[in-house]
Design a protein around this motif. Structure first.
Motif: not given
Length: 822
Positions: A219-228
């Motif tokens: 999703w181009n508007d996703y604001v999360g991060i990938d910690g793993s």
């Protein structure tokens, strides 16, 4: 010869032909549903996708080659629409203004591997069940994909970009959306809480490390991060908030009844929760080939499920209510005792068995000739019956495939009643197909036709019993087609018996040409026409010296020619010998008998065919003109074969027949047949070269069109010209037959058939084989095989092409040469 009213049994070969026709019907119609391929683009494919879909059968795969297709597509039957990069890129659908680039209004449809863009309100609209949209690039329309009033829709591995709204789903149930790239102003609006936004647990590689987890969407508007570091965001993607207002460029949803009134396009909750959103575009995730990754592939071993997988150990239906990832959504588990058997296979097997039974009844039950000539009402009645039976067969075939599919695929508890009903329906289909075929051939099987109505009446009652004992939702269309086709199956045989059962049967000699009124315009020629002939003088040869000459040879042509002499007349034109004023060359000039529109059209048709031909054994056209009047100038040849005394000398005979064959071979290679080979149309030069003339009955095989003037010279006619229903339509082998008659006449000295009138002549041509040349003169025995093969009644028993004839003719010449005969 009068045909008896009832024959105890038709010929075995006729039964085999009918059985073959039934087999073709089975294979072409229901068999197509099992997965035939229909191609779009390339040298042999359809020019556009819509035409290919219209020509396809349920279950087919429509394969679209590289190219840009400017069209809006409607899919209204179960099929697969598959894009194929044939070397010039992914095929692209460029839509015009309208609802959608692709509109799906059917169940069990798959769309894969296409680019969809253009000016439509939506890239793809889905309204159906068990639909898959995969590996498509949907670009720059107000809405990307719209799903409404649907169930079990899978949207996976697509790129959906440049839209006001990427994906809209109404209250549709059982949908799953995963591994898509969303890059839009608003990516998704969903009114259904039952949509699953990620795949089942699967193995994949991300940044050279392998993992095992469900995968959602990018999703181009996703604001999360990938910690793993597994490429999946740490928090779910929720989509836009409930208070956001979305207004597309065009009010598409209002047009389609989706948008509630009130100004806000999407009031209410947005049910979007992708628990496994992708941090990167889908292309960064390497998915395993069938069978999984090989050991060690991906840089390291798979992680422990606790750390590397986000899916619980118990991946059951409880995790995704209503979905079962162990089997494709489009194929629910069948009934146990039919496991592995498709509905189409069931129908095909029953049709084959029913076809054999119906064919046996056709064979042993007697056969009645049905007279199709006479009044127009009677002729049209016969056409109505064979058209009606074939329509019933097709309608019932569609109905029984749909009925069987719904029984098996929807897991309805059914038993012997339903199986017997399917068997009865397939028998009625086979019976209808055989009855239609027999009507086309000019007869009707007595026992089969008498059984058809009572069996259809029983089937009509049994239809409701079957639905009562195993309720099936047939759908609005099939609920009408099935009972109506059964009612027509009852009424059609009864109507036939009422109209025709007591009618006297007539001789086949009246079957000269179906649909036309024949008139004999000379002792040799039958011409049938739907326009009036001009009355002519009995003796036209002296007319050029009279005051009426201008009405035969137009005065306006006097500026071009002088010394004009009338030399002959065909069906639509007169031929004159004339001297060209420019250079004094003697030529032949052909002028239409009438200058009305109909005659002019057929005259120009003949000339268009003739202009294609340039060969030493075909009369040469010098010029074709329409002004000041239509006329054609051609080479002048002194005599025709009818003027020669027969039998001809052996050497002259062989030279002429070889010339005729060479000319016909050349024409046939261009797709042109003559259909009126006779001595009058074979001109012979001073050096003995044969030249074929008068292509007025010629036909372009490839154009598929026939003139409304049909004719032939009866003394030289092939059986299929007299009785096309029995022997088939004229083709190249018709010319071979007529050439054989001319060959026979040159060798024997008389024609093979010489009945005293039209009736006797047609009877002989259709029923009697002529005596062999050697029966007239023993020395002609070498010609027996080659001539008699040309004169076979059935076209399939003759030479199949001129090349075969020329090969045998050369062999004959070699034998005669070795014997010193030539």
């Amino acid at each position: 010869m009068i045909i008896p009213e009832i024959r105890s049994s038709p010929e075995i070969s006729g039964f085999l032909c009918r059985l073959l026709l039934l087999s073709l019907l089975i294979l072409l119609i229901p068999g197509a549903a099992s997965g035939a391929s229909v191609y779009v683009g390339g040298d042999d494919g359809f020019p556009d996708i819509a035409s290919a879909i219209n020509a396809s059968n349920p279950g087919d795969t429509v394969i679209v080659s590289s190219g840009v297709y400017a069209e809006n597509i409607l899919i209204d039957k179960p099929l697969t629409l598959l894009g194929n990069d044939s070397g010039k890129g992914t095929p692209k659908i460029e839509s015009s203004f309208g609802d959608a680039g692709i509109k799906i209004n059917a169940d069990y449809v798959s769309v894969k591997g296409l680019i969809v863009s253009g000016n439509a309100d939506s890239g793809i609209i889905v309204r159906g069940g068990n639909i898959t949209v995969s590996e498509c690039d949907i670009q720059s329309t107000p809405s990307g994909i719209t799903i409404y009033r649907s169930s079990d829709v899978t949207v996976r591995e697509n790129t959906i970009r440049g839209h006001e709204v990427g994906l809209f789903i109404d209250e549709s149930e059982g949908c799953i959306v995963y591994l898509n790239d969303f890059e839009n102003n608003v990516n998704v609006r969903c009114l259904s809480p039952g949509v699953v936004w990620y795949s089942p647990d699967r193995e994949y590689i991300y940044k050279e490390n392998s993992f095992n987890s469900p995968l959602g969407n990018y999703w181009n508007d996703y604001v999360g991060i990938d910690g793993s570091g597994d490429g999946i965001g740490d928090v779910p993607y929720i989509g836009y908030s409930d208070d956001k207002v979305i207004v597309p460029d065009r009010n598409f949803y209002t047009v389609n009844g989706i948008n509630p009134s009130g100004g806000r396009i999407f009031p209410g909750h947005n049910f979007v929760e992708d628990n496994y959103p992708l941090i990167s575009h889908v292309s960064y995730y390497i998915l395993p080939p069938p069978g999984g990754f090989s050991p060690g592939e991906g840089g390291r071993e798979k992680p422990d499920p606790v750390n590397g997988s986000r899916l619980p150990d118990n991946n059951s239906r409880g995790e995704f209510p209503g979905l079962n990832f162990s089997q494709p959504v489009q194929n629910p588990p069948p009934v146990a005792w039919l496991s592995g058997v498709s509905p189409v296979e069931v129908v095909v097997l029953m049709l084959l068995m029913s076809g054999v039974i119906a064919g046996m009844l056709d064979l042993v039950g007697g056969y009645r000739e049905v007279e199709s000539s006479g009044s127009r009402i009677r002729r049209n009645g016969i056409k109505f019956f064979y058209g009606g039976y074939i329509a019933i067969a097709v309608a019932m075939l569609y109905s029984v495939v749909s009925y069987t599919s719904r029984l098996i695929i929807r897991n309805i508890d059914y038993g012997i009643i339903q199986v017997l009903f399917i068997a009865l329906t397939t028998f009625l289909i086979a019976s209808s197909a055989l009855l239609s075929y027999n009507f086309i051939k000019g007869g009707v099987p007595v026992l089969l036709s008498r059984l058809h109505a009572p069996l259809a009446a029983f089937g009509f009652i049994y239809f409701f019993v079957s639905l009562y004992t195993a309720p099936v939702d047939l759908g609005p269309l099939n609920s009408i087609i099935y009972p109506v086709s059964l009612i027509l199956s009852i009424c059609l045989p009864l109507l036939y018996f009422y109209i025709y059962e007591s009618s006297p049967q007539k001789s086949v000699k009246e079957e000269i040409i179906s649909g036309f009124h024949p008139e004999i315009v000379s002792s040799d020629t039958v011409v049938v026409s739907n326009y009036d002939h001009t009355t002519v003088f009995d003796n036209e040869y002296g007319i050029m010296g009279s005051a009426l000459s201008g009405s035969y040879f137009p005065e306006c042509l006097g500026e071009r020619y002088y010394g004009v002499e009338f030399i002959g007349k065909g069906g639509i034109a007169r031929v004159f010998k004339a001297v060209r004023r420019d250079d004094g060359e003697v030529v032949a000039v052909k002028v239409p008998i009438n200058f009305d529109e109909v005659t002019g059209r057929f005259f120009m048709k003949e000339m268009r065919i003739w202009e294609e031909l340039s060969h030493k054994n075909i009369v040469r056209l010098n010029s074709v003109n329409i002004l000041p009047v239509p006329f054609v100038e051609m080479e002048y040849v002194v005599s025709d074969l009818s003027e020669s005394e027969k039998p001809l000398p052996l050497k002259e005979t062989l030279k002429i027949i070889e010339g005729i064959a060479e000319g016909l071979s050349y024409a046939h290679k261009l797709g042109i047949i003559h259909r009126d080979i006779k001595p009058q149309n074979i001109l012979v030069t001073k050096d003995g070269t044969a030249k074929i003339t008068d292509w007025g009955l010629g036909k372009m095989i490839s154009d598929g069109h026939e003139t409304t003037v049909v004719g032939f010279s009866l003394n030289y006619a092939a059986p299929e010209q007299i009785a096309p229903r029995r022997f088939g339509v004229p083709d190249e082998r018709t010319d071979i037959y007529q050439m054989g008659v001319v060959f026979y006449e040159m060798v024997v000295g008389m024609r093979p058939f010489f009945g005293g009138g039209v009736g006797e002549m047609t009877d002989e041509i259709i029923h009697r084989m002529p005596m062999k040349p050697s029966e007239n003169r023993l020395s002609d025995e070498p010609f027996d095989r080659i001539i008699m093969k040309c004169l076979e009644k059935m076209p399939k028993d003759r030479y199949q092409n001129i090349g075969e004839f020329l090969s045998d003719l050369q062999h004959l010449k070699d034998i005669l040469s070795s014997q010193g005969e030539i």
